[in-house]
Design a protein around this motif. Structure first.
Motif: not given
Length: 125
Positions: A23-30, A50-57
């Motif tokens: 969620a952090t990578l999707v919402v606040a990557p910058r 990558l964040g989406v992959r982590h969420l799915a996994q």
């Protein structure tokens, strides 16, 4: 259902941590990149994917924490770690974040591999 008097299994704790990281990578990557590397458009987009992959996994692992799912997740994380090492080898500007990313992916792989070897509690009725 988890018994509140016993510690959470590794797969559960790891899955929840992975949800938060994804969620952090999707919402606040910058924000992540500003602290660790160069926030280019490509890097921001890569972190979101990558964040989406982590969420799915995490969702799959939390829904079905059987050994084959955990081992497949560990394999995906090992491939991720290897690709990040390759990036570190060829791109000096991204080296720092790529090495950190490789270490994080390696950590997830170890956790999932360890969890796959731990016995699952039988469901309580």
């Amino acid at each position: 259902m988890l018994d509140p008097t016993t510690p959470a299994p590794v797969w559960h704790t790891s899955g929840l941590a992975r949800l938060a990281w994804g969620a952090t990578l999707v919402v606040a990557p910058r924000r992540v990149l500003r602290r660790l590397g160069h926030p280019s458009r490509l890097a921001v987009g890569t972190l979101r994917v990558l964040g989406v992959r982590h969420l799915a996994q995490a969702a799959v692992t939390l829904r079905r924490p059987v050994a084959v799912v955990l081992i497949a997740g560990a394999a995906a994380d090992l491939l991720h770690a290897a690709s990040a090492l390759a990036l570190a080898a060829v791109d000096r500007r991204q080296r720092r974040i790529a090495l950190l990313d490789s270490a994080i992916a390696g950590g997830w792989a170890v956790l999932d591999g360890w969890a796959a070897r731990r016995p699952r509690p039988s469901p309580q009725r």
